[in-house]
Design a protein around this motif. Sequence first.
Motif, PDB file in Angstrom:
ATOM      1  N   ASP A   1     -19.012 -13.612  13.212  1.00  0.00           N
ATOM      2  CA  ASP A   1     -18.953 -12.708  12.060  1.00  0.00           C
ATOM      3  C   ASP A   1     -19.498 -11.328  12.377  1.00  0.00           C
ATOM      4  O   ASP A   1     -18.967 -10.316  11.906  1.00  0.00           O
ATOM      5  CB  ASP A   1     -19.703 -13.317  10.880  1.00  0.00           C
ATOM      6  CG  ASP A   1     -21.135 -13.678  11.237  1.00  0.00           C
ATOM      7  OD1 ASP A   1     -22.052 -12.972  10.804  1.00  0.00           O
ATOM      8  OD2 ASP A   1     -21.326 -14.669  11.971  1.00  0.00           O
TER       9      ASP A   1
ATOM     10  N   TRP B   1     -17.126  -7.863  11.798  1.00  0.00           N
ATOM     11  CA  TRP B   1     -17.302  -6.721  10.893  1.00  0.00           C
ATOM     12  C   TRP B   1     -17.561  -5.437  11.660  1.00  0.00           C
ATOM     13  O   TRP B   1     -17.105  -4.355  11.272  1.00  0.00           O
ATOM     14  CB  TRP B   1     -18.367  -6.995   9.848  1.00  0.00           C
ATOM     15  CG  TRP B   1     -19.826  -6.880  10.242  1.00  0.00           C
ATOM     16  CD1 TRP B   1     -20.688  -7.902  10.495  1.00  0.00           C
ATOM     17  CD2 TRP B   1     -20.597  -5.674  10.370  1.00  0.00           C
ATOM     18  NE1 TRP B   1     -21.947  -7.424  10.794  1.00  0.00           N
ATOM     19  CE2 TRP B   1     -21.918  -6.051  10.712  1.00  0.00           C
ATOM     20  CE3 TRP B   1     -20.310  -4.318  10.237  1.00  0.00           C
ATOM     21  CZ2 TRP B   1     -22.936  -5.126  10.929  1.00  0.00           C
ATOM     22  CZ3 TRP B   1     -21.326  -3.383  10.453  1.00  0.00           C
ATOM     23  CH2 TRP B   1     -22.618  -3.789  10.790  1.00  0.00           C
TER      24      TRP B   1
ATOM     25  N   LEU C   1     -14.439  -9.959   6.174  1.00  0.00           N
ATOM     26  CA  LEU C   1     -15.198 -10.357   4.982  1.00  0.00           C
ATOM     27  C   LEU C   1     -15.288 -11.870   4.862  1.00  0.00           C
ATOM     28  O   LEU C   1     -16.336 -12.423   4.492  1.00  0.00           O
ATOM     29  CB  LEU C   1     -14.545  -9.776   3.726  1.00  0.00           C
ATOM     30  CG  LEU C   1     -15.039  -8.410   3.234  1.00  0.00           C
ATOM     31  CD1 LEU C   1     -14.199  -7.923   2.070  1.00  0.00           C
ATOM     32  CD2 LEU C   1     -16.519  -8.480   2.837  1.00  0.00           C
ATOM     33  N   GLU C   2     -14.181 -12.558   5.155  1.00  0.00           N
ATOM     34  CA  GLU C   2     -14.206 -14.027   5.124  1.00  0.00           C
ATOM     35  C   GLU C   2     -15.296 -14.561   6.050  1.00  0.00           C
ATOM     36  O   GLU C   2     -16.032 -15.494   5.706  1.00  0.00           O
ATOM     37  CB  GLU C   2     -12.849 -14.578   5.542  1.00  0.00           C
ATOM     38  CG  GLU C   2     -11.709 -14.291   4.586  1.00  0.00           C
ATOM     39  CD  GLU C   2     -10.374 -14.733   5.163  1.00  0.00           C
ATOM     40  OE1 GLU C   2     -10.381 -15.464   6.182  1.00  0.00           O
ATOM     41  OE2 GLU C   2      -9.329 -14.355   4.618  1.00  0.00           O
TER      42      GLU C   2
ATOM     43  N   ARG D   1     -18.997 -13.584   4.795  1.00  0.00           N
ATOM     44  CA  ARG D   1     -19.377 -14.337   3.599  1.00  0.00           C
ATOM     45  C   ARG D   1     -19.634 -15.797   3.932  1.00  0.00           C
ATOM     46  O   ARG D   1     -20.540 -16.416   3.369  1.00  0.00           O
ATOM     47  CB  ARG D   1     -18.295 -14.193   2.537  1.00  0.00           C
ATOM     48  CG  ARG D   1     -18.326 -12.836   1.839  1.00  0.00           C
ATOM     49  CD  ARG D   1     -17.121 -12.567   0.970  1.00  0.00           C
ATOM     50  NE  ARG D   1     -17.278 -11.337   0.189  1.00  0.00           N
ATOM     51  CZ  ARG D   1     -16.303 -10.711  -0.433  1.00  0.00           C
ATOM     52  NH1 ARG D   1     -15.051 -11.209  -0.376  1.00  0.00           N
ATOM     53  NH2 ARG D   1     -16.517  -9.600  -1.107  1.00  0.00           N
TER      54      ARG D   1
ATOM     55  N   GLY E   1     -22.983 -15.858   5.375  1.00  0.00           N
ATOM     56  CA  GLY E   1     -24.050 -15.373   4.515  1.00  0.00           C
ATOM     57  C   GLY E   1     -24.721 -14.112   5.012  1.00  0.00           C
ATOM     58  O   GLY E   1     -25.897 -13.873   4.743  1.00  0.00           O
TER      59      GLY E   1
ATOM     60  N   GLU F   1     -25.336 -10.469   4.579  1.00  0.00           N
ATOM     61  CA  GLU F   1     -25.166  -9.481   3.514  1.00  0.00           C
ATOM     62  C   GLU F   1     -24.906  -8.080   4.062  1.00  0.00           C
ATOM     63  O   GLU F   1     -24.130  -7.316   3.490  1.00  0.00           O
ATOM     64  CB  GLU F   1     -26.409  -9.467   2.626  1.00  0.00           C
ATOM     65  CG  GLU F   1     -26.608 -10.748   1.834  1.00  0.00           C
ATOM     66  CD  GLU F   1     -27.842 -10.668   0.963  1.00  0.00           C
ATOM     67  OE1 GLU F   1     -27.678 -10.588  -0.265  1.00  0.00           O
ATOM     68  OE2 GLU F   1     -28.958 -10.654   1.525  1.00  0.00           O
TER      69      GLU F   1
ATOM     70  N   GLU G   1     -21.346  -7.673   5.018  1.00  0.00           N
ATOM     71  CA  GLU G   1     -20.506  -7.621   3.810  1.00  0.00           C
ATOM     72  C   GLU G   1     -20.594  -6.244   3.163  1.00  0.00           C
ATOM     73  O   GLU G   1     -19.566  -5.667   2.749  1.00  0.00           O
ATOM     74  CB  GLU G   1     -20.941  -8.700   2.817  1.00  0.00           C
ATOM     75  CG  GLU G   1     -20.084  -8.736   1.562  1.00  0.00           C
ATOM     76  CD  GLU G   1     -20.487  -9.853   0.611  1.00  0.00           C
ATOM     77  OE1 GLU G   1     -19.855  -9.963  -0.468  1.00  0.00           O
ATOM     78  OE2 GLU G   1     -21.417 -10.614   0.943  1.00  0.00           O
TER      79      GLU G   1
ATOM     80  N   THR H   1     -26.852  -3.460  -2.107  1.00  0.00           N
ATOM     81  CA  THR H   1     -27.245  -4.354  -1.001  1.00  0.00           C
ATOM     82  C   THR H   1     -28.001  -3.584   0.073  1.00  0.00           C
ATOM     83  O   THR H   1     -29.045  -4.030   0.563  1.00  0.00           O
ATOM     84  CB  THR H   1     -26.002  -5.029  -0.402  1.00  0.00           C
ATOM     85  OG1 THR H   1     -25.359  -5.803  -1.408  1.00  0.00           O
ATOM     86  CG2 THR H   1     -26.396  -5.932   0.757  1.00  0.00           C
TER      87      THR H   1
END
Length: 982
Positions: free
Chosen positions: A696, A700, A727-728, A731, A734, A736, A739, A769
């Motif tokens: 992840d 991103w 984004l999948e 998320r 987890g 943040e 995201e 955030t």
Amino acid sequence: MRVDQNRAAGEEPAFRVLGPLEVRVAESSRLSPGRQEIVLTMLVLEANRVVATNRLIDAIWDGAPPATARAQVQICVSALRNVLRGSGWADALVTRASGYLLQVPEEQVDAKLFARMTADADVLAAQGKLTAAAALLRRAIALWRGPALDGIHSRLVRARAAQLDESLLQAKETSFDLAIRLGDHRTAIGGVAALLAEHPLRERLRGQYMLALYRSGRRAEALEVYRVGRELMIEELGMEPGAELRELEAAMLSDADQLLPPRPAAVPVQARSSDDHRTPRAPHQLPADIADFTGHAELVATLRRVLLDREAPRAANVVVLAGKPGVGKSALAAHVAHRVCEHDFPDGQLYCELGGTGPSPVSPSDVLGRFLRALGVLVEGIPDSLGERAALFRHLISDRRLLVVLDDAASESQVAHLLPGNSRCAVLVTSRVRLTGLAGGRVFEVDVLEPAQAVQLLVRVIGQERVAAERAAAEALVRLVDRLPLALRIVSARLAARPTLTLSWMLERLSDEKRRLDELSHGELVVRASVALTYDSLDPQARRLLRLLSALRCATFPAWVAGVLLDVGVDRGSALLEHLVDMQMIEIAPAGAGSAPRYRFHGLLWLFARERSEVEDDGAHHAVARVVARWLELARTAHTTLYGRDGSTVLHSGVERPELPADLVRQVKEDPLAWLEFERDCLCGAVDMAADSGLDEHAWDLAVTLVALFEARLYHDDWERTHERALEAVRAAGHERGEAALLCSLGSMHLSGRRLALARELLHPALATFTRLGDAHGTAIARRNLALVDQMRGEDDSALRGYEQASREFAAVGDVVGQAHVWVQIVALELESGDIARAEQHLLHALALCPPEGSKRVENQLRFRLSELLVRQARYQHAAELLRGLLDTVRSSRDLMGQVRVLERLGAVHAVLGDRAAAAQVLREALDLAGQAAAAIPVDGIQRELEAVLGERAEREAAPPVVGAARLTVDSLVLDTLTSGR
């Protein structure tokens, strides 16, 4: 499943899959049917190799797992440990990071034991120890208790079971071969007949049955077996039997000597005795031409010309047809051979299938033995040594005009001794390897059919009426199988065998990638089996590279990825890539002059490699992580070059940064935007790879870094798709911060399309955030973007407050490029309000903020804003000169949006200066470029300006041209923000 509790330890393997699944465990143990069976089966089949958890999930739920799938697999594994505990096997089931491993001696798994015994039997047979080989094969076959894994209902398990069942058939055929060679043909008849009844299209079995009958004195029955088989093949497959079977029938019709059982001791004679006056018939061994042969007209003409060329007086013409599996090399060779043999090679044709892609290629000595017998040499007169056989062969054909066709050659060494020594002969070779080492040989690549030719092949097999009725489905079928002739023949044969089936039905069956290779089989025509022959002949490292390459998500890829995937040096990786090219498993993609080579898969070969990767690889995750990390680092290098320093205007993750080769870094830095454009497919694919592999942070980071390209080239579809995929991943993990970074970037994308409500919906939670996480840099970027929303809504005071706070936050984290971006927008507000003096002061301040190492894109934005200031100051000539220079810059970087906006303002300035022709020219160019954009660029203002210049309206609806140019500021915010929206 049955748990066997009565066998003594050591009597048989503990884990048995050659039949219904059986495991020797304690009497109190119980194995539940269903999921536990499937998990254990997968572990046994891959004994001593890690089976990925995802693979187990796929085996149980066939691509549609529940949300609790991983937990259920863990429960199954725990239950299996309890089942195995009583017999001492509990410790054999080991948990690994990516899955599970069953550690057991190979002799405790009957499938492994069977494979080892059959391989040992092959070695014994090759050494001439036929009796020992036959005995070992019988023991191996005795391990079977029925169809492999009978009763286990799983798509993946059934696929492996089919492979095991095929290995049993091959072992039985080999056993019959040995029996016949040992003179036990009479006892072999019953077994061969029974197996042939179950598999009537297996030509090897049919040939064994014919030979066993013939040697038992039952010649008429043997010929009847051939006739029945031929009719069956024509009815079921629409094709004649293979060359070997036809050659066997011809030999039986003429009672050829080679059909006699082997003699205990041969009397060596060099040739026929002098009193033998029989004239040997010219050999005619070509396989039948294909009645519905389609395509390659130009290549056929070229091959005929080369084969018949008499200009080379000292050597035979040698032509090599090379191509990927299933491309139709053998069919093309037979077709060309028939076209040239009738009149140009009156002394006959010799033909042999060399088995180059099989496990046991035919030796040159055996081929020469066949050729010498066909040329009339008695068995007793054939020399023992390879050199003597080759010399006798060349001698016998020295004054003949003869065509030699060698199908499926493995290497130059297999062919070299089979070449004639005179120019009256010609040789046609097919191979999956480019045999460039044959002296005087010319290599021709056989490619897939052209689209129209591929559709015509369907027409010839199933008829014009069916194809015309579903033309769109026919063309879609052709595309789906990538115009591969073998696949097309399978599709057309299945449709021809079932006249009621529609092409649309077949299209639907093939649309599922996971079962496409399963569908591409009919009788003995099987795409998977054809490709597997080449795959199995590769060395382990080349096979692993092929599997890992299938994880890439791009149409073409550069050479450096090979070394990274395997974690070896660049040179070793490149050498393996070239080997895969030579073996026709991948191909070199067309590239521009001077470009480094790039590679690509044929679609069906990619499916095969992906399928093998799912079955065999347990370390693919680490390979994917390595290659994604390299793509990310390259993209960051491009961004740094564009913006002057890393970290400016963009957020990054904390992933480890790998070292890059100097030559690769140099390529990126020479023209970073052009490099991003060139590698766009691979970079976007790397986001998908990262998301699919749970990387992840990589996903991103790479997605937001690529906005430098997406924004400059208006690739809004790529922008949205890569961010949604990333984004999948974040998320699910987890994370943040990732995201928030993605939401902020998507908000910028919506800003560029003036979807202000959507932008605000994403930017507010991103700002919240970042603030909560204490991420000052992220907070500055999100706040700056929200100020941009206010500015575009006309809320200038709120926008100014947001920009000023964002400027302080950018200064606090040392992002001078971010500061410069903010001041560009503040200048725009001041110009709009008419405060020219403050705008000039702040513009100079923004220019001073730009780092000395340079950020060309930020500098371009400031120069564009400066042109507006010059217009406001009525310094039109200076503005025109500045805009012309800026236009050259954005053209050289192929910044589409930048070109449109600069041309628009330049046209307005030309109009004020009275040069209406120049104004009309640049405004038309702006309209043309706007029309080429993948995303919508507002053109109303440009159109109105052009109409005014051309005199199509009596007067302007609003202000004079200068004011019109100034009011472009809000509409041109996409140019001004560029990558600042992340």
